[in-house]
Design an enzyme around this catalytic site. Sequence first.
Site, PDB file in Angstrom:
ATOM      1  N   GLY A  61      28.424  28.690  46.068  1.00  0.00           N
ATOM      2  CA  GLY A  61      29.620  28.589  45.241  1.00  0.00           C
ATOM      3  C   GLY A  61      30.775  29.358  45.844  1.00  0.00           C
ATOM      4  CD  GLU A  62      34.932  27.288  48.146  1.00  0.00           C
ATOM      5  OE1 GLU A  62      36.114  27.605  48.399  1.00  0.00           O
ATOM      6  OE2 GLU A  62      34.221  26.592  48.879  1.00  0.00           O
ATOM      7  N   GLY A  63      34.963  30.953  44.696  1.00  0.00           N
ATOM      8  CA  GLY A  63      36.037  31.135  43.737  1.00  0.00           C
ATOM      9  C   GLY A  63      37.310  31.478  44.471  1.00  0.00           C
ATOM     10  N   GLY A  64      38.310  31.914  43.713  1.00  0.00           N
ATOM     11  CA  GLY A  64      39.589  32.204  44.328  1.00  0.00           C
ATOM     12  C   GLY A  64      39.547  33.383  45.271  1.00  0.00           C
ATOM     13  CB  VAL A  81      28.361  33.336  45.532  1.00  0.00           C
ATOM     14  CG1 VAL A  81      26.933  33.788  45.212  1.00  0.00           C
ATOM     15  CG2 VAL A  81      29.345  34.210  44.769  1.00  0.00           C
ATOM     16  CE  LYS A 123      32.588  39.127  43.851  1.00  0.00           C
ATOM     17  NZ  LYS A 123      32.773  39.878  42.580  1.00  0.00           N
ATOM     18  CG  ASP A 162      35.925  41.831  31.525  1.00  0.00           C
ATOM     19  OD1 ASP A 162      36.443  41.521  30.436  1.00  0.00           O
ATOM     20  OD2 ASP A 162      35.743  41.009  32.444  1.00  0.00           O
TER      21      ASP A 162
END
Length: 364
Positions: A69-72, A76, A91, A186
């Site tokens: 997966g990947e985000g901004g 990962v 990560k 959080d």
Amino acid sequence: MSMRCPRCGATFGDDVRYCANDGDRLVAAVVPAPAPTPRARPATPRDAAIAAMTGQILAGRYRVERKVGEGGMSFVYLAVDTTDGSHVAVKALSPALSADAKAMARLRREATLGKGLKHPNVCHILEFGETPQGFVYLVMPFLEGTLLSERRATLGTLPLPRTVTIVREIAAGLQVAHALGIIHRDLKPENVMMTAGPDGAERAVVMDFGLAKQHQAGSELEKLTATGIVLGTPEFMSPEQLRGKPLDARTDIYSLALMAVEMLTGFLPFTGRTKQDMMIARLKSEPTPLTQMRPELHFPLGVERALNKGMARDRADRYRTAPEFAAALSEGATGDAAADEPARGPGSASEKPAGSWLDRLLGR
């Protein structure tokens, strides 16, 4: 050509004019055109950098298997610890952000904090390093399971005994952090993974301490919050966090109490048409009593008292530790708290009667 009923959608041969189900006149069924074949995206240097991670051995022991997966801000990867064959998650900060001194400061802080949080109810950091290609990475246990947010969304509500157990486990993980002077800040259902432990029993694991903060840290750490990174989720923020006040462990207790209410009722105790309205409600209003939110569930009075004290607007009126709150909720659930002295209501010094794993790693 086939014929279709516009009412029920049934299809018939082209020699039939009326639907056998409801008598409506049939219309010609439209066959959708085949979707165009998507063009292959040209490979980019970024793709090459991602592919270069696969097969690498990090820190002399973690073999990268594939990107999952990947985000901004990060990618990962699934990796294997070659010393024991266990799966871990890697990560990695994107190459562009690896050159960002502020982003790097945040990641180093996450690694420093995470290495000290070794507990069955905390997802801790195993390793921190950098690849020859410039990927700065964190290695963490690979957790398989269901996010607490997904569990609640699927079931609607959780039974009181199960909620008490989850709160107790989360509180145990928080206590380890709080003892080190670390605040999560959080805490929310999307940051809790329900996963199987070594004995096969399911347990709650608190994740994403990357937003955690050491309350004794200096001004340099505070500057990190001014870079556009939102530290906290509005729906679960404490009143003092919303006001930008200094925080301590009691802010996590407040968030945990909100989570417990949502697990039990399916709703948050502060309402509003917008997130801003809900934030203002937490600053000025009392939480909606459980008896009004779900009167048919007949929660013991001690449960309401424990939750109200955990959600006290003035943190001086809350429990001092997360395990203390969990114990009060457990006692209230069994009815043992019903004879206790009533807890002080939120925001008052006087006594009052009780009135989504991968996405988390990617920071989505």
